[in-house]
Design a protein around this motif. Structure first.
Motif, PDB file in Angstrom:
ATOM      1  N   ASN A   7      12.906   1.785 -16.821  1.00 49.78           N
ATOM      2  CA  ASN A   7      13.394   2.421 -18.045  1.00 49.78           C
ATOM      3  C   ASN A   7      12.934   3.871 -18.146  1.00 49.78           C
ATOM      4  N   ALA A   8      13.295   4.650 -17.119  1.00 50.84           N
ATOM      5  CA  ALA A   8      12.817   6.034 -17.029  1.00 50.84           C
ATOM      6  C   ALA A   8      13.340   6.911 -18.155  1.00 50.84           C
ATOM      7  N   HIS A   9      14.390   6.489 -18.847  1.00 52.34           N
ATOM      8  CA  HIS A   9      14.972   7.295 -19.923  1.00 52.34           C
ATOM      9  C   HIS A   9      14.207   7.169 -21.229  1.00 52.34           C
ATOM     10  N   VAL A  10      13.275   6.224 -21.323  1.00 49.73           N
ATOM     11  CA  VAL A  10      12.534   5.981 -22.562  1.00 49.73           C
ATOM     12  C   VAL A  10      11.461   7.055 -22.748  1.00 49.73           C
ATOM     13  N   VAL A  45       0.847  -1.195   0.000  1.00 52.75           N
ATOM     14  CA  VAL A  45       0.000   0.000   0.000  1.00 52.75           C
ATOM     15  C   VAL A  45       0.880   1.240   0.000  1.00 52.75           C
ATOM     16  N   SER A  46       0.561   2.183  -0.884  1.00 51.85           N
ATOM     17  CA  SER A  46       1.286   3.444  -0.960  1.00 51.85           C
ATOM     18  C   SER A  46       0.295   4.588  -0.873  1.00 51.85           C
ATOM     19  N   VAL A  47       0.595   5.601  -0.073  1.00 55.74           N
ATOM     20  CA  VAL A  47      -0.310   6.729   0.108  1.00 55.74           C
ATOM     21  C   VAL A  47      -0.063   7.787  -0.955  1.00 55.74           C
ATOM     22  N   CYS A  48       1.204   8.151  -1.178  1.00 55.41           N
ATOM     23  CA  CYS A  48       1.560   9.189  -2.143  1.00 55.41           C
ATOM     24  C   CYS A  48       2.659   8.676  -3.072  1.00 55.41           C
ATOM     25  N   SER A  49       2.688   9.214  -4.255  1.00 59.76           N
ATOM     26  CA  SER A  49       3.759   8.853  -5.183  1.00 59.76           C
ATOM     27  C   SER A  49       4.043  10.032  -6.100  1.00 59.76           C
ATOM     28  N   ARG A  50       5.234  10.015  -6.665  1.00 57.20           N
ATOM     29  CA  ARG A  50       5.679  11.053  -7.593  1.00 57.20           C
ATOM     30  C   ARG A  50       6.431  10.351  -8.716  1.00 57.20           C
ATOM     31  N   LEU A  51       5.970  10.528  -9.922  1.00 48.89           N
ATOM     32  CA  LEU A  51       6.504   9.807 -11.066  1.00 48.89           C
ATOM     33  C   LEU A  51       6.837  10.795 -12.176  1.00 48.89           C
ATOM     34  N   THR A  52       8.048  10.700 -12.739  1.00 48.88           N
ATOM     35  CA  THR A  52       8.461  11.556 -13.842  1.00 48.88           C
ATOM     36  C   THR A  52       8.575  10.713 -15.109  1.00 48.88           C
ATOM     37  N   VAL A  53       7.912  11.164 -16.176  1.00 48.78           N
ATOM     38  CA  VAL A  53       7.860  10.418 -17.430  1.00 48.78           C
ATOM     39  C   VAL A  53       8.266  11.346 -18.572  1.00 48.78           C
ATOM     40  N   LEU A  54       9.127  10.860 -19.458  1.00 50.61           N
ATOM     41  CA  LEU A  54       9.469  11.609 -20.668  1.00 50.61           C
ATOM     42  C   LEU A  54       8.402  11.328 -21.719  1.00 50.61           C
ATOM     43  N   VAL A  55       7.819  12.410 -22.270  1.00 41.96           N
ATOM     44  CA  VAL A  55       6.685  12.295 -23.174  1.00 41.96           C
ATOM     45  C   VAL A  55       6.970  13.072 -24.462  1.00 41.96           C
ATOM     46  N   ARG A  56       6.587  12.507 -25.582  1.00 39.72           N
ATOM     47  CA  ARG A  56       6.727  13.218 -26.847  1.00 39.72           C
ATOM     48  C   ARG A  56       5.453  14.025 -27.113  1.00 39.72           C
ATOM     49  N   LEU A  57       5.607  15.337 -27.259  1.00 35.70           N
ATOM     50  CA  LEU A  57       4.476  16.222 -27.507  1.00 35.70           C
ATOM     51  C   LEU A  57       4.038  16.154 -28.966  1.00 35.70           C
ATOM     52  N   GLY A  58       2.905  16.793 -29.257  1.00 34.42           N
ATOM     53  CA  GLY A  58       2.354  16.755 -30.605  1.00 34.42           C
ATOM     54  C   GLY A  58       3.250  17.383 -31.649  1.00 34.42           C
ATOM     55  N   ASP A  59       4.087  18.344 -31.237  1.00 38.88           N
ATOM     56  CA  ASP A  59       4.994  18.994 -32.193  1.00 38.88           C
ATOM     57  C   ASP A  59       6.323  18.257 -32.339  1.00 38.88           C
ATOM     58  N   GLY A  60       6.427  17.078 -31.707  1.00 38.71           N
ATOM     59  CA  GLY A  60       7.629  16.276 -31.822  1.00 38.71           C
ATOM     60  C   GLY A  60       8.664  16.505 -30.742  1.00 38.71           C
ATOM     61  N   GLN A  61       8.502  17.581 -29.972  1.00 32.61           N
ATOM     62  CA  GLN A  61       9.442  17.865 -28.898  1.00 32.61           C
ATOM     63  C   GLN A  61       9.188  16.934 -27.704  1.00 32.61           C
ATOM     64  N   ILE A  62      10.186  16.831 -26.835  1.00 37.72           N
ATOM     65  CA  ILE A  62      10.083  15.956 -25.667  1.00 37.72           C
ATOM     66  C   ILE A  62       9.914  16.802 -24.406  1.00 37.72           C
ATOM     67  N   ALA A  63       8.959  16.429 -23.574  1.00 40.26           N
ATOM     68  CA  ALA A  63       8.698  17.148 -22.328  1.00 40.26           C
ATOM     69  C   ALA A  63       8.812  16.183 -21.153  1.00 40.26           C
ATOM     70  N   GLU A  64       9.172  16.735 -20.008  1.00 38.89           N
ATOM     71  CA  GLU A  64       9.214  15.963 -18.769  1.00 38.89           C
ATOM     72  C   GLU A  64       7.893  16.156 -18.044  1.00 38.89           C
ATOM     73  N   GLU A  65       7.152  15.085 -17.914  1.00 43.71           N
ATOM     74  CA  GLU A  65       5.821  15.138 -17.314  1.00 43.71           C
ATOM     75  C   GLU A  65       5.880  14.607 -15.884  1.00 43.71           C
ATOM     76  N   LEU A  66       5.330  15.359 -14.964  1.00 45.39           N
ATOM     77  CA  LEU A  66       5.305  14.964 -13.557  1.00 45.39           C
ATOM     78  C   LEU A  66       3.902  14.505 -13.182  1.00 45.39           C
ATOM     79  N   LEU A  67       3.797  13.278 -12.686  1.00 45.47           N
ATOM     80  CA  LEU A  67       2.524  12.742 -12.216  1.00 45.47           C
ATOM     81  C   LEU A  67       2.627  12.487 -10.718  1.00 45.47           C
ATOM     82  N   GLU A  68       1.642  12.976  -9.979  1.00 47.20           N
ATOM     83  CA  GLU A  68       1.597  12.775  -8.534  1.00 47.20           C
ATOM     84  C   GLU A  68       0.234  12.214  -8.143  1.00 47.20           C
ATOM     85  N   ALA A  69       0.235  11.355  -7.150  1.00 50.94           N
ATOM     86  CA  ALA A  69      -1.004  10.758  -6.670  1.00 50.94           C
ATOM     87  C   ALA A  69      -1.018  10.763  -5.154  1.00 50.94           C
ATOM     88  N   ASP A  70      -2.185  11.028  -4.590  1.00 47.41           N
ATOM     89  CA  ASP A  70      -2.401  10.981  -3.142  1.00 47.41           C
ATOM     90  C   ASP A  70      -3.671  10.183  -2.908  1.00 47.41           C
TER      91      ASP A  70
END
Length: 267
Positions: A122-125, A24-49
């Motif tokens: 594989n956080a670099h993907v 069981v986990s109460v909170c988490s923080r996850l960083t994902v590399l995402v390709r945007l619609g214009d082809g650029q790469i963004a770092e997306e931060l997802l958090e859950a409580d």
């Protein structure tokens, strides 16, 4: 939710991307590399409580705009905020904040409890969504009284405080919330003298101080939208990964002056 029968090889592939911890986990923080619609790469931060029963997603667009999304599962509310960089040479401030509030439908995102237990390998993907959903369009004709916004969701005031009077929702969402006990007094209709549907679009309005109909579009390029279930040795399927989705949104709303909708000049 559909049960997916998977081979051992496909199960292994699912776990090399994201895995759900059994603890069981109460909170988490996850960083994902995402390709945007214009082809650029963004770092997306997802958090859950899982205690507050919320998830947030945040990333910066190529043009510098900071997009924040919050899903409040307890109150069935979703919040979109855009911090758009201003143009000082046109008399704008450093940035402009927009906030759009809508009803959160069941099944749009995985539950906060599942998100809080999500871990990435594989956080670099660079990730691209498995499913691209159709663009959802909002016609926003009502403002939210920020001093009373806590009645709708305790998180709105914190996220939307910089938007001030530019916090919008729509009539069909208001009716949904009122049917569940939310007071109608927290919503404020546009001035009766203004015919919002008959307004000229901001893109075709030359006077920067004239009211007009503004539009703003954004994309959530990657988010966990569904749990995947696999069959093992036992009779019951088990959670073995996630499905990712991409979703576009368009917001049409009234603005008291074109000066607050200058991005339409670039579209």
């Amino acid at each position: 939710m559909n049960t997916r029968v998977a081979s051992p090889a496909s199960v292994q592939i699912a776990f090399t991307v994201f895995t759900l911890l059994l603890s069981v986990s109460v909170c988490s923080r996850l960083t994902v590399l995402v390709r945007l619609g214009d082809g650029q790469i963004a770092e997306e931060l997802l958090e859950a409580d899982s205690v507050k029963d919320i998830i947030t997603l945040e990333f910066k667009q190529t043009d510098g705009t900071l997009i924040t999304f919050l899903a409040d599962f307890k109150r069935h509310v979703k919040v979109f905020r855009a911090l758009v960089l201003g143009e000082p040479e046109k008399g704008q401030s450093q940035y402009q904040a927009l906030c759009f509030i809508s009803h959160l439908d069941q099944g749009e995102f995985i539950p906060s409890e599942a998100m809080a237990r999500l871990r990435q390998k594989n956080a670099h993907v660079v990730r691209t969504a498995e499913e691209r959903r159709a663009v959802e369009r909002f016609s926003l004709n009502t403002a939210l009284n920020m001093s009373l916004s806590w009645q709708l969701s305790a998180h709105i005031r914190n996220i939307c405080r910089d938007a001030r009077d530019l916090v919008y929702t729509r009539q069909q969402d208001i009716q949904h919330w009122m049917d569940r006990g939310v007071a109608g007094s927290i919503f404020e209709a546009f001035p009766p003298s203004v015919n919002v549907t008959g307004l000229q679009s901001c893109s075709s309005t030359s006077d920067p101080w004239r009211p007009c109909a503004c539009s703003y579009s954004l994309n959530l390029e990657w988010f966990p939208c569904q749990l995947k279930y696999c069959r093992g040795q036992g009779p019951n399927p088990y959670k073995c990964g996630i499905k990712s989705c991409s979703q576009g949104y368009r917001f049409d709303f009234y603005t008291p002056q074109k000066q607050l909708c200058l991005w339409e000049e670039d579209t």
